[in-house]
Design an enzyme around this catalytic site. Structure first.
Site, mmCIF file in Angstrom:
data_model
loop_
_atom_site.group_PDB
_atom_site.id
_atom_site.type_symbol
_atom_site.label_atom_id
_atom_site.label_comp_id
_atom_site.label_asym_id
_atom_site.label_seq_id
_atom_site.Cartn_x
_atom_site.Cartn_y
_atom_site.Cartn_z
ATOM 1 C CB SER A 1 21.658 -47.615 -25.272
ATOM 2 O OG SER A 1 22.889 -47.577 -24.572
ATOM 3 C CG ASP B 1 25.662 -53.764 -24.939
ATOM 4 O OD1 ASP B 1 25.845 -54.608 -24.051
ATOM 5 O OD2 ASP B 1 24.833 -52.834 -24.839
ATOM 6 C CE LYS C 1 25.216 -54.898 -21.468
ATOM 7 N NZ LYS C 1 23.976 -55.240 -22.216
ATOM 8 C CD GLU D 1 17.262 -53.049 -19.645
ATOM 9 O OE1 GLU D 1 16.685 -52.071 -20.170
ATOM 10 O OE2 GLU D 1 18.256 -53.608 -20.151
#
Length: 258
Positions: free
Chosen positions: A40, A78, A107, A176
């Site tokens: 993100s 990530d 991740k 999520e």
């Protein structure tokens, strides 16, 4: 992993994203359990419309900055878009770069096509966090930012995928944007902790984006988000006051002069 111990003790887990040294220094002095250097960053730090432009180099840059300020906090980074869907040697090279930049774990999104790699990484000493439900790197396949697992077929697939990821060796799992009761069922079926974002109250923990929980974007108001500070207006007000004091001659005064 202390996250597993917290699940066994029925203690909730707190996670927040972090992308820079200054924020990490603040978080190092809080009770937060885990810092997620999320892809993100491509959106909130670089202004892209989604996470797809994130690269391994970008994630290493932010991971290294966070690691310098995070103290003893757990740092998960990530793996960015397609960086783990190449040859085994290229996938491992991407993971190695992130770990050597300062991550303690990585991740990745989804189960299909990833199980073999997850097993290999875990056997190689790399802790892996899974991610199911709304997986932002697959946003074009999913048709937008929508709740996942709303029908029986997709809900059952998420339940199967969660067990697959646990069996492959993931130490935790992000859920999520999935219905609350589905997230509850998945959480209760696993021995590893679940971390929810838009997945209700029954997951073992919660994660939010740093800028979102601090209210830095007045236009971003998804249903799952609770803001804990009116950051946009507070920072804007501070800057406006600074400018006003310069113009009026209030700053600097004798106190701030040599």
């Amino acid at each position: 992993m202390h996250l597993f111990k917290k699940k066994k003790a029925k203690e909730k887990i707190s996670v927040v994203t972090c992308y820079d040294y200054t924020s990490a220094k603040i978080l190092a002095n809080t009770a937060i359990d885990c810092l997620l250097v999320g892809d993100s960053a491509a959106m909130v730090m670089h202004g892209f419309k989604d996470t797809l432009p994130a690269t391994v180099d970008m994630m290493c840059y932010h991971t290294a900055a966070v690691a310098r300020g995070a103290g003893d906090k757990l740092i998960v980074t990530d793996l960015p878009f397609l960086s783990y869907r190449k040859s085994l040697s290229q996938n491992v090279a991407a993971v190695q770069a992130l770990m050597q930049a300062g991550a303690h774990a990585v991740k990745l999104e989804g189960a299909a096509g990833n199980v073999k790699l997850i097993r290999y990484l875990v056997e190689s000493g790399v802790p892996v966090m899974g991610h199911l439900g709304l997986t932002p790197q697959s946003i074009h396949m999913l048709g937008g930012y929508k709740v996942q697992g709303k029908d029986e077929e997709s809900a059952n697939q998420l339940k199967r995928d969660a067990l697959l990821l646990e069996e492959a060796g993931c130490f935790s799992l992000v859920l999520e944007c999935v219905p609350t009761l589905l997230a509850k069922e998945i959480t209760e079926s696993l021995t590893i902790p679940t971390i929810g974002i838009g997945a209700g109250r029954y997951t073992d923990g919660q994660v939010l984006v740093w800028q979102d929980l601090l209210g830095m974007d007045k236009m971003f108001k998804p249903k799952f988000l609770k803001t804990y500070l009116d950051g946009y207006d507070k920072i804007k007000s501070a800057i406006d006051t600074y400018v006003q004091e310069i113009h009026s001659g209030v700053f600097p005064n004798d106190e701030h002069s040599f």
